[in-house]
Design a protein around this motif. Structure first.
Motif, PDB file in Angstrom:
ATOM      1  N   HIS A   1     116.607  57.911 -20.636  1.00  0.00           N
ATOM      2  CA  HIS A   1     116.037  58.549 -21.811  1.00  0.00           C
ATOM      3  C   HIS A   1     117.071  59.513 -22.408  1.00  0.00           C
ATOM      4  O   HIS A   1     117.936  60.017 -21.705  1.00  0.00           O
ATOM      5  CB  HIS A   1     114.766  59.314 -21.458  1.00  0.00           C
ATOM      6  CG  HIS A   1     113.629  58.444 -21.011  1.00  0.00           C
ATOM      7  ND1 HIS A   1     112.314  58.858 -21.089  1.00  0.00           N
ATOM      8  CD2 HIS A   1     113.593  57.200 -20.470  1.00  0.00           C
ATOM      9  CE1 HIS A   1     111.528  57.904 -20.621  1.00  0.00           C
ATOM     10  NE2 HIS A   1     112.283  56.892 -20.235  1.00  0.00           N
ATOM     11  N   PHE A   2     116.919  59.783 -23.691  1.00  0.00           N
ATOM     12  CA  PHE A   2     117.889  60.600 -24.428  1.00  0.00           C
ATOM     13  C   PHE A   2     117.163  61.835 -24.941  1.00  0.00           C
ATOM     14  O   PHE A   2     116.146  61.729 -25.631  1.00  0.00           O
ATOM     15  CB  PHE A   2     118.418  59.763 -25.585  1.00  0.00           C
ATOM     16  CG  PHE A   2     119.588  60.328 -26.333  1.00  0.00           C
ATOM     17  CD1 PHE A   2     120.561  61.084 -25.716  1.00  0.00           C
ATOM     18  CD2 PHE A   2     119.733  60.051 -27.681  1.00  0.00           C
ATOM     19  CE1 PHE A   2     121.649  61.575 -26.422  1.00  0.00           C
ATOM     20  CE2 PHE A   2     120.810  60.526 -28.408  1.00  0.00           C
ATOM     21  CZ  PHE A   2     121.770  61.283 -27.778  1.00  0.00           C
ATOM     22  N   VAL A   3     117.652  63.033 -24.609  1.00  0.00           N
ATOM     23  CA  VAL A   3     117.001  64.262 -25.063  1.00  0.00           C
ATOM     24  C   VAL A   3     118.003  65.128 -25.810  1.00  0.00           C
ATOM     25  O   VAL A   3     119.173  65.211 -25.434  1.00  0.00           O
ATOM     26  CB  VAL A   3     116.382  65.044 -23.885  1.00  0.00           C
ATOM     27  CG1 VAL A   3     115.227  64.275 -23.273  1.00  0.00           C
ATOM     28  CG2 VAL A   3     117.406  65.363 -22.803  1.00  0.00           C
ATOM     29  N   ASN A   4     117.526  65.759 -26.882  1.00  0.00           N
ATOM     30  CA  ASN A   4     118.386  66.598 -27.712  1.00  0.00           C
ATOM     31  C   ASN A   4     117.587  67.728 -28.325  1.00  0.00           C
ATOM     32  O   ASN A   4     116.347  67.681 -28.389  1.00  0.00           O
ATOM     33  CB  ASN A   4     119.021  65.767 -28.828  1.00  0.00           C
ATOM     34  CG  ASN A   4     120.162  64.910 -28.330  1.00  0.00           C
ATOM     35  OD1 ASN A   4     121.273  65.392 -28.123  1.00  0.00           O
ATOM     36  ND2 ASN A   4     119.902  63.630 -28.120  1.00  0.00           N
ATOM     37  N   LEU A   5     118.299  68.728 -28.791  1.00  0.00           N
ATOM     38  CA  LEU A   5     117.703  69.842 -29.516  1.00  0.00           C
ATOM     39  C   LEU A   5     118.422  69.953 -30.848  1.00  0.00           C
ATOM     40  O   LEU A   5     119.654  69.992 -30.891  1.00  0.00           O
ATOM     41  CB  LEU A   5     117.851  71.149 -28.742  1.00  0.00           C
ATOM     42  CG  LEU A   5     117.101  72.357 -29.312  1.00  0.00           C
ATOM     43  CD1 LEU A   5     115.598  72.210 -29.025  1.00  0.00           C
ATOM     44  CD2 LEU A   5     117.631  73.657 -28.723  1.00  0.00           C
ATOM     45  N   ILE A   6     117.655  69.977 -31.927  1.00  0.00           N
ATOM     46  CA  ILE A   6     118.243  70.083 -33.260  1.00  0.00           C
ATOM     47  C   ILE A   6     117.597  71.243 -34.012  1.00  0.00           C
ATOM     48  O   ILE A   6     116.465  71.641 -33.730  1.00  0.00           O
ATOM     49  CB  ILE A   6     118.060  68.788 -34.084  1.00  0.00           C
ATOM     50  CG1 ILE A   6     116.572  68.469 -34.291  1.00  0.00           C
ATOM     51  CG2 ILE A   6     118.779  67.616 -33.410  1.00  0.00           C
ATOM     52  CD1 ILE A   6     116.318  67.284 -35.220  1.00  0.00           C
ATOM     53  N   SER A   7     118.330  71.784 -34.963  1.00  0.00           N
ATOM     54  CA  SER A   7     117.750  72.759 -35.880  1.00  0.00           C
ATOM     55  C   SER A   7     116.905  72.011 -36.897  1.00  0.00           C
ATOM     56  O   SER A   7     117.283  70.935 -37.359  1.00  0.00           O
ATOM     57  CB  SER A   7     118.858  73.538 -36.595  1.00  0.00           C
ATOM     58  OG  SER A   7     118.320  74.288 -37.670  1.00  0.00           O
ATOM     59  N   THR A   8     115.754  72.562 -37.248  1.00  0.00           N
ATOM     60  CA  THR A   8     114.908  71.915 -38.252  1.00  0.00           C
ATOM     61  C   THR A   8     115.411  72.162 -39.670  1.00  0.00           C
ATOM     62  O   THR A   8     114.906  71.568 -40.615  1.00  0.00           O
ATOM     63  CB  THR A   8     113.463  72.405 -38.152  1.00  0.00           C
ATOM     64  OG1 THR A   8     113.429  73.819 -38.436  1.00  0.00           O
ATOM     65  CG2 THR A   8     112.880  72.141 -36.768  1.00  0.00           C
ATOM     66  N   LYS A   9     116.386  73.067 -39.813  1.00  0.00           N
ATOM     67  CA  LYS A   9     116.910  73.441 -41.130  1.00  0.00           C
ATOM     68  C   LYS A   9     115.803  74.014 -42.017  1.00  0.00           C
ATOM     69  O   LYS A   9     115.813  73.849 -43.242  1.00  0.00           O
ATOM     70  CB  LYS A   9     117.577  72.245 -41.816  1.00  0.00           C
ATOM     71  CG  LYS A   9     118.734  71.645 -41.045  1.00  0.00           C
ATOM     72  CD  LYS A   9     119.868  72.615 -40.868  1.00  0.00           C
ATOM     73  CE  LYS A   9     121.062  71.977 -40.166  1.00  0.00           C
ATOM     74  NZ  LYS A   9     122.174  72.935 -39.933  1.00  0.00           N
ATOM     75  N   ASN A  10     114.854  74.697 -41.398  1.00  0.00           N
ATOM     76  CA  ASN A  10     113.765  75.322 -42.144  1.00  0.00           C
ATOM     77  C   ASN A  10     114.344  76.485 -42.959  1.00  0.00           C
ATOM     78  O   ASN A  10     114.872  77.447 -42.376  1.00  0.00           O
ATOM     79  CB  ASN A  10     112.701  75.826 -41.173  1.00  0.00           C
ATOM     80  CG  ASN A  10     111.493  76.431 -41.854  1.00  0.00           C
ATOM     81  OD1 ASN A  10     111.523  76.748 -43.043  1.00  0.00           O
ATOM     82  ND2 ASN A  10     110.421  76.604 -41.102  1.00  0.00           N
ATOM     83  N   PRO A  11     114.273  76.435 -44.276  1.00  0.00           N
ATOM     84  CA  PRO A  11     114.854  77.513 -45.079  1.00  0.00           C
ATOM     85  C   PRO A  11     114.174  78.858 -44.868  1.00  0.00           C
ATOM     86  O   PRO A  11     114.755  79.907 -45.181  1.00  0.00           O
ATOM     87  CB  PRO A  11     114.674  77.019 -46.512  1.00  0.00           C
ATOM     88  CG  PRO A  11     113.531  76.056 -46.454  1.00  0.00           C
ATOM     89  CD  PRO A  11     113.628  75.395 -45.114  1.00  0.00           C
TER      90      PRO A  11
END
Length: 252
Positions: free
Chosen positions: A160-170
């Motif tokens: 399985h592949f797991v990551n954390l990203i920014s939502t770019k919520n302004p």
């Protein structure tokens, strides 16, 4: 480090492994000073190196530990989050807050945040398969990392592949999203794993403590949780993350 690093799925059952390896000696006689308490993790730390390459442990945002029985890091020059069993030592802490003896230390997968590629490409690359984020003592934001214990279904052995990203919520630069790609391996028993994400791509909090919002797709729909977060003070900027396989089941 490439974002497509792997960890094995399922939370490593450290107790069972240690007991299978060393439990017999514990029961032999009173000459063996091992305690069952030594088999359990009692600290979540960041393994770092000082400017002169001396290893030390960061226990939380402010507490540093001098490991009296670790002359060099088992992880080389790389910085990594790790579970450990430690106890206070009688020796002087020197320039650190406390001196400790390490009974054992075991690294966990430590990754940088992944880039936000846009919703369509995020789904294609990072997936959006459900997980549950477990409310556990190792699920915490500290020392510039977000460490998560999560659970999902494991079946056919597919990593399985797991990551954390920014939502770019302004409206909230401290909003992140946990992404999980099971590559179709969505059946089977529930199991859990650990991963730590370095948060240095987030906006510097300038010494203030803010609310870090984590979003994820659970088995019952979208969920979120908040963590107290403060940008960590620089220690060794040359240190790199390390991928460490410590689980018994595959994830990536």
């Amino acid at each position: 480090m490439k974002t497509q690093s792997f960890i094995r799925k399922g939370f490593f059952i450290l107790t069972a492994l240690c007991l299978s390896m060393g439990g017999q000696s514990c029961l032999d006689d009173d000459d063996n000073n091992l305690s069952l308490s030594h088999y359990y993790a009692n600290a979540l730390v960041t393994v770092k190196q000082s400017a002169d390459n001396t290893p030390y442990l960061q226990l939380d945002d402010s507490t540093t530990l001098r490991p009296v029985n670790m002359a060099s890091s088992p992880f080389g020059e790389k910085e990594v989050r790790a579970l450990a069993n430690i106890e206070l030592a009688d020796e002087a802490p020197q320039e650190y807050d406390k001196a400790v003896f390490i009974n054992w230390i075991d690294s966990i997968l430590t990754k940088p945040m992944a880039p936000n590629l846009g919703e369509e490409e995020n789904n294609r690359t990072y997936g959006n398969d459900p997980v549950e984020i477990l409310n556990d003592w190792v699920t915490i934001a500290e020392d510039g990392y977000l460490t998560l214990r999560f659970a999902t279904r494991w079946g056919n052995g597919q990593p399985h592949f797991v990551n954390l990203i920014s939502t770019k919520n302004p409206d909230n630069s401290y909003e992140v999203e946990f992404r999980h790609n099971a590559f179709g391996d969505t059946e089977g028993k529930m199991g859990d794993a650990l991963v730590a994400f370095k948060l240095d791509e987030l906006t510097d909090t300038q010494g203030e403590t803010v609310k870090l919002k984590l979003k994820w797709n659970s088995f019952s729909g979208e969920k979120s949780a908040e963590f107290d977060y403060c940008t960590r003070k620089a220690t060794n900027p040359q240190a790199q993350e390390v991928t460490a396989i410590r689980c018994t089941k595959k994830v990536k």
